[in-house]
Design an enzyme around this catalytic site. Structure first.
Site, PDB file in Angstrom:
ATOM      1  N   GLY A   1     -21.265   6.431  -1.823  1.00 33.75           N
ATOM      2  CA  GLY A   1     -20.191   6.836  -2.740  1.00 33.75           C
ATOM      3  C   GLY A   1     -20.144   5.906  -3.935  1.00 33.75           C
ATOM      4  O   GLY A   1     -21.158   5.307  -4.322  1.00 33.75           O
TER       5      GLY A   1
ATOM      6  N   GLY B   1     -23.210   5.280   3.504  1.00 30.85           N
ATOM      7  CA  GLY B   1     -22.261   5.792   2.509  1.00 30.85           C
ATOM      8  C   GLY B   1     -22.714   5.488   1.092  1.00 30.85           C
ATOM      9  O   GLY B   1     -22.751   4.327   0.685  1.00 30.85           O
TER      10      GLY B   1
ATOM     11  N   TYR C   1     -23.474   3.534  -3.668  1.00 33.47           N
ATOM     12  CA  TYR C   1     -24.583   3.935  -4.545  1.00 33.47           C
ATOM     13  C   TYR C   1     -24.895   2.810  -5.533  1.00 33.47           C
ATOM     14  O   TYR C   1     -26.058   2.470  -5.763  1.00 33.47           O
ATOM     15  CB  TYR C   1     -24.223   5.219  -5.308  1.00 33.47           C
ATOM     16  CG  TYR C   1     -25.437   5.932  -5.851  1.00 33.47           C
ATOM     17  CD1 TYR C   1     -26.026   6.973  -5.137  1.00 33.47           C
ATOM     18  CD2 TYR C   1     -26.022   5.554  -7.054  1.00 33.47           C
ATOM     19  CE1 TYR C   1     -27.161   7.623  -5.609  1.00 33.47           C
ATOM     20  CE2 TYR C   1     -27.142   6.186  -7.536  1.00 33.47           C
ATOM     21  CZ  TYR C   1     -27.701   7.224  -6.814  1.00 33.47           C
ATOM     22  OH  TYR C   1     -28.829   7.865  -7.285  1.00 33.47           O
TER      23      TYR C   1
ATOM     24  N   LYS D   1       0.863  -1.181   0.000  1.00 38.10           N
ATOM     25  CA  LYS D   1       0.000   0.000   0.000  1.00 38.10           C
ATOM     26  C   LYS D   1       0.896   1.227   0.000  1.00 38.10           C
ATOM     27  O   LYS D   1       2.046   1.175   0.457  1.00 38.10           O
ATOM     28  CB  LYS D   1      -0.858   0.000   1.278  1.00 38.10           C
ATOM     29  CG  LYS D   1      -2.099   0.832   1.192  1.00 38.10           C
ATOM     30  CD  LYS D   1      -3.266   0.045   0.633  1.00 38.10           C
ATOM     31  CE  LYS D   1      -4.497   0.910   0.509  1.00 38.10           C
ATOM     32  NZ  LYS D   1      -5.672   0.165   0.057  1.00 38.10           N
TER      33      LYS D   1
HETATM   34  P1  NAD Z   1     -16.313   7.042  -1.723  1.00 39.59           P
HETATM   35  O1  NAD Z   1     -15.396   8.037  -1.133  1.00 39.59           O
HETATM   36  O2  NAD Z   1     -16.715   7.145  -3.154  1.00 39.59           O
HETATM   37  O3  NAD Z   1     -17.668   6.987  -0.868  1.00 39.59           O
HETATM   38  C1  NAD Z   1     -17.746   7.066   0.519  1.00 39.59           C
HETATM   39  C2  NAD Z   1     -19.075   7.735   0.864  1.00 39.59           C
HETATM   40  O4  NAD Z   1     -19.225   7.728   2.274  1.00 39.59           O
HETATM   41  C3  NAD Z   1     -19.136   9.192   0.406  1.00 39.59           C
HETATM   42  O5  NAD Z   1     -20.363   9.434  -0.274  1.00 39.59           O
HETATM   43  C4  NAD Z   1     -19.062   9.959   1.715  1.00 39.59           C
HETATM   44  O6  NAD Z   1     -19.769  11.192   1.666  1.00 39.59           O
HETATM   45  C5  NAD Z   1     -19.718   8.993   2.685  1.00 39.59           C
HETATM   46  N1  NAD Z   1     -19.369   9.226   4.081  1.00 39.59           N
HETATM   47  C6  NAD Z   1     -18.215   9.716   4.606  1.00 39.59           C
HETATM   48  N2  NAD Z   1     -18.304   9.782   5.944  1.00 39.59           N
HETATM   49  C7  NAD Z   1     -19.515   9.289   6.282  1.00 39.59           C
HETATM   50  C8  NAD Z   1     -20.198   9.087   7.510  1.00 39.59           C
HETATM   51  N3  NAD Z   1     -19.640   9.389   8.678  1.00 39.59           N
HETATM   52  N4  NAD Z   1     -21.453   8.561   7.474  1.00 39.59           N
HETATM   53  C9  NAD Z   1     -22.029   8.254   6.297  1.00 39.59           C
HETATM   54  N5  NAD Z   1     -21.446   8.440   5.108  1.00 39.59           N
HETATM   55  C10 NAD Z   1     -20.202   8.944   5.097  1.00 39.59           C
HETATM   56  O7  NAD Z   1     -15.657   5.598  -1.434  1.00 39.59           O
HETATM   57  P2  NAD Z   1     -15.948   4.229  -2.162  1.00 39.59           P
HETATM   58  O8  NAD Z   1     -14.979   4.039  -3.264  1.00 39.59           O
HETATM   59  O9  NAD Z   1     -17.407   4.097  -2.418  1.00 39.59           O
HETATM   60  O10 NAD Z   1     -15.528   3.198  -1.017  1.00 39.59           O
HETATM   61  C11 NAD Z   1     -16.354   2.998   0.108  1.00 39.59           C
HETATM   62  C12 NAD Z   1     -15.630   2.157   1.129  1.00 39.59           C
HETATM   63  O11 NAD Z   1     -15.247   0.916   0.542  1.00 39.59           O
HETATM   64  C13 NAD Z   1     -14.317   2.779   1.637  1.00 39.59           C
HETATM   65  O12 NAD Z   1     -14.128   2.393   2.973  1.00 39.59           O
HETATM   66  C14 NAD Z   1     -13.256   2.117   0.767  1.00 39.59           C
HETATM   67  O13 NAD Z   1     -12.000   2.068   1.414  1.00 39.59           O
HETATM   68  C15 NAD Z   1     -13.839   0.732   0.610  1.00 39.59           C
HETATM   69  N6  NAD Z   1     -13.378   0.050  -0.597  1.00 39.59           N
HETATM   70  C16 NAD Z   1     -13.569   0.626  -1.826  1.00 39.59           C
HETATM   71  C17 NAD Z   1     -13.134  -0.040  -2.963  1.00 39.59           C
HETATM   72  C18 NAD Z   1     -13.347   0.554  -4.327  1.00 39.59           C
HETATM   73  O14 NAD Z   1     -13.093  -0.145  -5.324  1.00 39.59           O
HETATM   74  N7  NAD Z   1     -13.812   1.777  -4.444  1.00 39.59           N
HETATM   75  C19 NAD Z   1     -12.493  -1.273  -2.853  1.00 39.59           C
HETATM   76  C20 NAD Z   1     -12.338  -1.852  -1.585  1.00 39.59           C
HETATM   77  C21 NAD Z   1     -12.773  -1.169  -0.470  1.00 39.59           C
END
Ligand code: NAD
Length: 373
Positions: free
Chosen positions: A191, A189, A195, A88
């Site tokens: 995101g 969340g 979504y 990482k």
């Molecule tokens: P993202 O940043 O697109 O979405 C995160 C969402 O959470 C945002 O809409 C944000 O406004 C919301 N948020 C932040 N703080 C919050 C709170 N206290 N309460 C409620 N909502 C809150 O991230 P993502 O890519 O959708 O990833 C989501 C999670 O999954 C993260 O923890 C990330 O590490 C993990 N993850 C993502 C991937 C990937 O491919 N994107 C892969 C493995 C793990």
């Protein structure tokens, strides 16, 4: 750019240090880059893991994070059936104010110093455009823009598909059927992953309860998914729903939130969902079926891994490196989760501890039943 490798004496002061293979510190006065790259383990292959950019309050916080996250990637890649190790990188700084083209290019040069021991991709705070900037100075960056239907691009939709598959597995285990129609899910969340997960759940007739700090995404979801209910940030934990899908931040399963929960199943994308290992035991005691985070959210790393194997012309599988086969590989998350639950039952362990034991078995050369040939 200046860099140096942190020695074991310094690193052993951190509880997350686990005899990491290499932890390198970078500073670049020209671009302002301050970063760390950690390779935890290379037993299975070169280390793959994203590049996080975050406004860490101290160097120690950044080191702690890179140690913890790189170790997590070793376990994630092992159970995802990828011949890749765990690594990482973290960049210190608020992506909204500090990120520049030159800084991301410098990060590419930092990745290149690792000589292929570490392969990077997007993570929180970085995106596909940043990967393109990093890739100007190194071939060891994935998650790059691609043609429709090809490998590469933003891994988030693949992650959400894997989470959806894993969630159905957990529901099947709990209720004897993975028919989601009429079930209720609380999603924290909305995101990139959350979504898209809502979209898949809504299609299956799941009633949605959602929360986010951003009102715009909540309103968009309300307009798109009929019947969706918006709940407060702290109220999401006590929603009377079958499933909880944490898709925002880590450590949301903790001593304050778990006692409020009436869920039967927890299955979501967030990394490091358990505040401590004891919380996994507490969930098991409360008969809440926890789907280990690094198993269910491996879709993204599988996507990036396939892109890497294609780019380097080193296909470790007996099938072609197509997007279709990559998605089939993502579907093996279902089998792996079933195995985790089986081992948890056999050994009377919480599922997160069972997953750790399975991953340690893979690293020690014990194949999983669901290994991809
Ligand atoms: P993202 O940043 O697109 O979405 C995160 C969402 O959470 C945002 O809409 C944000 O406004 C919301 N948020 C932040 N703080 C919050 C709170 N206290 N309460 C409620 N909502 C809150 O991230 P993502 O890519 O959708 O990833 C989501 C999670 O999954 C993260 O923890 C990330 O590490 C993990 N993850 C993502 C991937 C990937 O491919 N994107 C892969 C493995 C793990």
């Amino acid at each position: 750019m200046e860099y140096n490798d942190l020695d074991a004496a310094l690193l052993s002061g951190f509880t997350d240090y686990d005899n990491h293979y290499k932890v390198r510190h970078f500073t670049d006065s020209e671009t302002g880059l301050k970063a760390y790259i950690a390779v935890h383990d290379k037993t299975l292959g070169p280390a793959l893991g994203g590049c996080r950019m975050y406004d860490y309050k101290s160097e120690e916080d950044a080191i702690r994070d890179v140690l913890r996250l790189s170790r997590g990637m070793t376990y994630k890649n092992a159970l995802a059936g990828l011949p890749l190790g765990g690594g990482k990188s973290v960049i210190i700084g608020d992506p909204a104010s500090v990120k520049t083209e030159a800084l991301m290019e410098a990060m590419g040069r930092a990745v290149h110093t690792m000589g292929g021991d570490y392969i990077s991709a997007e993570d929180s705070g970085t995106n596909v455009a940043d990967m393109a900037l990093m890739a100007r100075s190194t071939p060891y960056v994935m998650g790059l823009k691609s043609e429709d239907g090809a490998l590469g691009g933003d891994p988030s939709p693949v992650t959400s598909y894997g989470v959806f598959c894993g969630l159905k597995t957990a529901v099947r285990r709990r209720y004897g059927s993975d028919n989601l129609m009429g079930l209720k899910a609380a999603v924290q969340g909305l995101g990139a992953v959350g979504y898209d997960l809502c979209r898949q759940l809504h299609k299956q007739g799941v009633e949605l309860f959602v929360t986010d700090v951003r009102d715009d995404v909540l309103q968009k979801a309300k307009g798109e998914f009929e019947g969706l209910e918006i709940v407060g940030l702290d109220d999401i934990f006590s929603v009377d729903a079958n499933i909880f899908a944490p898709c925002a931040l880590g450590a949301q399963l903790n001593e304050q939130t778990v006692p409020q929960m009436k869920f039967d199943v927890i299955a979501g994308a967030a990394n490091n969902q358990l505040a401590t290992e004891d919380i996994g035991d507490l969930l098991a005691q409360r008969n809440i079926l926890y789907t280990p985070d690094y198993v269910i959210n491996a879709g993204g790393v599988i996507a990036v891994g396939y892109e890497y194997f294609e780019q380097t012309g080193k296909n470790p599988f007996s099938h072609d490196l197509t997007r279709e086969n990559m998605m089939k590989h993502v579907e093996t998350i279902e089998k792996t989760i079933d195995e985790v639950f089986n081992i948890a039952e056999e050994r009377s362990l919480a599922p997160d501890r069972a997953a750790d034991q399975m991953a340690e078995g893979v690293l020690a050369g014990v194949p999983k039943v669901s290994d991809v040939a």
